[in-house]
Design a protein around this motif. Sequence first.
Motif, PDB file in Angstrom:
ATOM      1  N   TRP A 183       0.841  -1.206   0.000  1.00 27.27           N
ATOM      2  CA  TRP A 183       0.000   0.000   0.000  1.00 27.27           C
ATOM      3  C   TRP A 183       0.870   1.248   0.000  1.00 27.27           C
ATOM      4  CZ3 TRP A 183      -4.783  -0.075  -1.462  1.00 27.27           C
ATOM      5  CH2 TRP A 183      -5.545  -1.230  -1.278  1.00 27.27           C
ATOM      6  N   ARG A 184       1.902   1.255   0.822  1.00 24.08           N
ATOM      7  CA  ARG A 184       2.809   2.411   0.856  1.00 24.08           C
ATOM      8  C   ARG A 184       3.498   2.592  -0.499  1.00 24.08           C
ATOM      9  NH1 ARG A 184       4.447   4.794   5.525  1.00 24.08           N
ATOM     10  NH2 ARG A 184       3.611   3.977   7.481  1.00 24.08           N
ATOM     11  N   GLN A 185       3.895   1.493  -1.120  1.00 29.26           N
ATOM     12  CA  GLN A 185       4.563   1.569  -2.419  1.00 29.26           C
ATOM     13  C   GLN A 185       3.637   2.144  -3.480  1.00 29.26           C
ATOM     14  OE1 GLN A 185       7.946   0.813  -2.665  1.00 29.26           O
ATOM     15  NE2 GLN A 185       7.653   1.986  -4.540  1.00 29.26           N
ATOM     16  N   ARG A 186       2.365   1.776  -3.444  1.00 27.83           N
ATOM     17  CA  ARG A 186       1.397   2.334  -4.406  1.00 27.83           C
ATOM     18  C   ARG A 186       1.330   3.848  -4.273  1.00 27.83           C
ATOM     19  NH1 ARG A 186      -2.202   5.302  -5.987  1.00 27.83           N
ATOM     20  NH2 ARG A 186      -3.950   4.734  -7.323  1.00 27.83           N
ATOM     21  N   LEU A 187       1.333   4.327  -3.041  1.00 28.17           N
ATOM     22  CA  LEU A 187       1.255   5.772  -2.805  1.00 28.17           C
ATOM     23  C   LEU A 187       2.581   6.470  -3.085  1.00 28.17           C
ATOM     24  CD1 LEU A 187      -1.046   5.728   0.313  1.00 28.17           C
ATOM     25  CD2 LEU A 187      -1.593   6.712  -1.931  1.00 28.17           C
ATOM     26  N   THR A 188       3.648   5.737  -3.215  1.00 30.10           N
ATOM     27  CA  THR A 188       4.946   6.284  -3.627  1.00 30.10           C
ATOM     28  C   THR A 188       5.056   6.272  -5.155  1.00 30.10           C
ATOM     29  OG1 THR A 188       5.983   5.532  -1.578  1.00 30.10           O
ATOM     30  CG2 THR A 188       7.452   5.998  -3.436  1.00 30.10           C
ATOM     31  N   ASP A 189       4.694   5.148  -5.758  1.00 35.48           N
ATOM     32  CA  ASP A 189       4.799   4.998  -7.212  1.00 35.48           C
ATOM     33  C   ASP A 189       3.866   5.937  -7.966  1.00 35.48           C
ATOM     34  OD1 ASP A 189       6.654   3.009  -6.757  1.00 35.48           O
ATOM     35  OD2 ASP A 189       5.259   1.361  -7.167  1.00 35.48           O
ATOM     36  N   VAL A 190       2.697   6.182  -7.411  1.00 35.95           N
ATOM     37  CA  VAL A 190       1.728   7.109  -8.000  1.00 35.95           C
ATOM     38  C   VAL A 190       1.792   8.375  -7.149  1.00 35.95           C
ATOM     39  CG1 VAL A 190      -0.693   7.470  -8.596  1.00 35.95           C
ATOM     40  CG2 VAL A 190       0.302   5.183  -8.798  1.00 35.95           C
ATOM     41  N   PRO A 191       2.487   9.393  -7.637  1.00 32.42           N
ATOM     42  CA  PRO A 191       2.864  10.523  -6.789  1.00 32.42           C
ATOM     43  C   PRO A 191       1.748  11.490  -6.405  1.00 32.42           C
ATOM     44  CG  PRO A 191       3.587  10.907  -9.033  1.00 32.42           C
ATOM     45  CD  PRO A 191       3.036   9.509  -8.990  1.00 32.42           C
ATOM     46  N   CYS A 192       0.574  11.331  -6.971  1.00 28.45           N
ATOM     47  CA  CYS A 192      -0.517  12.269  -6.680  1.00 28.45           C
ATOM     48  C   CYS A 192      -1.783  11.498  -6.346  1.00 28.45           C
ATOM     49  CB  CYS A 192      -0.745  13.154  -7.899  1.00 28.45           C
ATOM     50  SG  CYS A 192      -2.171  14.241  -7.766  1.00 28.45           S
ATOM     51  N   THR A 193      -2.198  11.522  -5.086  1.00 28.06           N
ATOM     52  CA  THR A 193      -3.456  10.902  -4.684  1.00 28.06           C
ATOM     53  C   THR A 193      -4.183  11.854  -3.756  1.00 28.06           C
ATOM     54  OG1 THR A 193      -2.641   8.642  -4.919  1.00 28.06           O
ATOM     55  CG2 THR A 193      -4.532   8.955  -3.484  1.00 28.06           C
ATOM     56  N   PHE A 194      -5.450  12.094  -4.089  1.00 24.17           N
ATOM     57  CA  PHE A 194      -6.313  12.933  -3.263  1.00 24.17           C
ATOM     58  C   PHE A 194      -7.438  12.082  -2.686  1.00 24.17           C
ATOM     59  CE2 PHE A 194      -4.499  15.995  -6.246  1.00 24.17           C
ATOM     60  CZ  PHE A 194      -4.120  17.022  -5.390  1.00 24.17           C
ATOM     61  N   LEU A 195      -7.752  12.329  -1.423  1.00 24.13           N
ATOM     62  CA  LEU A 195      -8.887  11.694  -0.765  1.00 24.13           C
ATOM     63  C   LEU A 195      -9.908  12.760  -0.404  1.00 24.13           C
ATOM     64  CD1 LEU A 195      -7.134   9.225   1.713  1.00 24.13           C
ATOM     65  CD2 LEU A 195      -7.846   8.823  -0.660  1.00 24.13           C
ATOM     66  N   ALA A 196     -11.168  12.378  -0.463  1.00 22.77           N
ATOM     67  CA  ALA A 196     -12.264  13.255  -0.061  1.00 22.77           C
ATOM     68  C   ALA A 196     -12.807  12.749   1.261  1.00 22.77           C
ATOM     69  CB  ALA A 196     -13.357  13.267  -1.127  1.00 22.77           C
ATOM     70  N   ARG A 197     -12.776  13.618   2.262  1.00 20.80           N
ATOM     71  CA  ARG A 197     -13.221  13.246   3.611  1.00 20.80           C
ATOM     72  C   ARG A 197     -14.474  14.030   3.989  1.00 20.80           C
ATOM     73  NH1 ARG A 197      -7.259  14.302   6.124  1.00 20.80           N
ATOM     74  NH2 ARG A 197      -6.284  12.311   5.550  1.00 20.80           N
ATOM     75  N   SER A 198     -15.408  13.319   4.595  1.00 24.88           N
ATOM     76  CA  SER A 198     -16.609  13.961   5.123  1.00 24.88           C
ATOM     77  C   SER A 198     -16.895  13.371   6.500  1.00 24.88           C
ATOM     78  CB  SER A 198     -17.807  13.731   4.193  1.00 24.88           C
ATOM     79  OG  SER A 198     -18.337  12.437   4.379  1.00 24.88           O
ATOM     80  N   ASP A 199     -17.960  13.827   7.121  1.00 22.04           N
ATOM     81  CA  ASP A 199     -18.361  13.252   8.407  1.00 22.04           C
ATOM     82  C   ASP A 199     -18.656  11.764   8.278  1.00 22.04           C
ATOM     83  OD1 ASP A 199     -18.069  15.718   9.592  1.00 22.04           O
ATOM     84  OD2 ASP A 199     -20.205  16.202   9.538  1.00 22.04           O
ATOM     85  N   ALA A 200     -18.990  11.310   7.067  1.00 14.23           N
ATOM     86  CA  ALA A 200     -19.303   9.902   6.819  1.00 14.23           C
ATOM     87  C   ALA A 200     -18.041   9.066   6.634  1.00 14.23           C
ATOM     88  CB  ALA A 200     -20.192   9.777   5.586  1.00 14.23           C
ATOM     89  N   GLY A 201     -16.870   9.690   6.633  1.00 11.36           N
ATOM     90  CA  GLY A 201     -15.621   8.974   6.413  1.00 11.36           C
ATOM     91  C   GLY A 201     -14.984   9.416   5.109  1.00 11.36           C
ATOM     92  N   THR A 202     -14.159   8.562   4.544  1.00 13.13           N
ATOM     93  CA  THR A 202     -13.507   8.861   3.274  1.00 13.13           C
ATOM     94  C   THR A 202     -14.459   8.447   2.160  1.00 13.13           C
ATOM     95  OG1 THR A 202     -11.384   8.438   4.329  1.00 13.13           O
ATOM     96  CG2 THR A 202     -11.392   8.564   1.935  1.00 13.13           C
ATOM     97  N   VAL A 203     -14.875   9.431   1.357  1.00 17.46           N
ATOM     98  CA  VAL A 203     -15.955   9.208   0.393  1.00 17.46           C
ATOM     99  C   VAL A 203     -15.533   9.386  -1.064  1.00 17.46           C
ATOM    100  CG1 VAL A 203     -17.770   9.754   2.057  1.00 17.46           C
ATOM    101  CG2 VAL A 203     -16.748  11.598   0.674  1.00 17.46           C
ATOM    102  N   GLY A 204     -14.243   9.539  -1.295  1.00 17.32           N
ATOM    103  CA  GLY A 204     -13.793   9.674  -2.670  1.00 17.32           C
ATOM    104  C   GLY A 204     -12.287   9.569  -2.764  1.00 17.32           C
ATOM    105  N   VAL A 205     -11.822   9.236  -3.964  1.00  8.51           N
ATOM    106  CA  VAL A 205     -10.388   9.104  -4.223  1.00  8.51           C
ATOM    107  C   VAL A 205     -10.130   9.352  -5.699  1.00  8.51           C
ATOM    108  CG1 VAL A 205     -10.569   6.600  -4.586  1.00  8.51           C
ATOM    109  CG2 VAL A 205      -8.369   7.596  -3.938  1.00  8.51           C
TER     110      VAL A 205
END
Length: 158
Positions: A47-69
């Motif tokens: 998982w860490r390697q995926r986030l290193t190999d793909v240098p740009c990842t955005f997450l969308a957070r709301s009161d319901a949790g993480t709702v987008g990527v």
Amino acid sequence: MVDVEIVQVGPDEWREFREVRLASLADAPGAFGARHADWVEATEDRWRQRLTDVPCTFLARSDAGTVGVVSGALSEDGVELISMWVAPSHRGTGLTGRLVARVVAWAGALGRDTHLMVRDDNPAAIRAYEKAGFTDLGVPEGWPDDAPLERRMRHAGS
């Protein structure tokens, strides 16, 4: 509009990324090149390697949790927008456009164009990308006969 915070993440946020990525793969198995089974037992290092190999990842957070990527991967001809997903509870809120805009802005800051591939049988995604400024370039020449059709799209501002 639903109150959602969009944040760029890296390897240290692998647990949160894992949660939303597995949710996306379970919700829309045909929309991604990866499969839920390929990732469900993945190690922390993977998982860490995926986030290193793909240098740009955005997450969308709301009161319901993480709702987008959404992610942006460097490619020979710019930045490829990949792994786009919004939770069913947040579809139709404009969140897709906000996530896409973050990757397009990131690519623009690098002086690169943004492009993507989307399944031909996903008209809702195609419409969402068109609304976000992408132009449909059609199915690439020489697409394999035995593969599901995918359309290439390029951001109009790129």
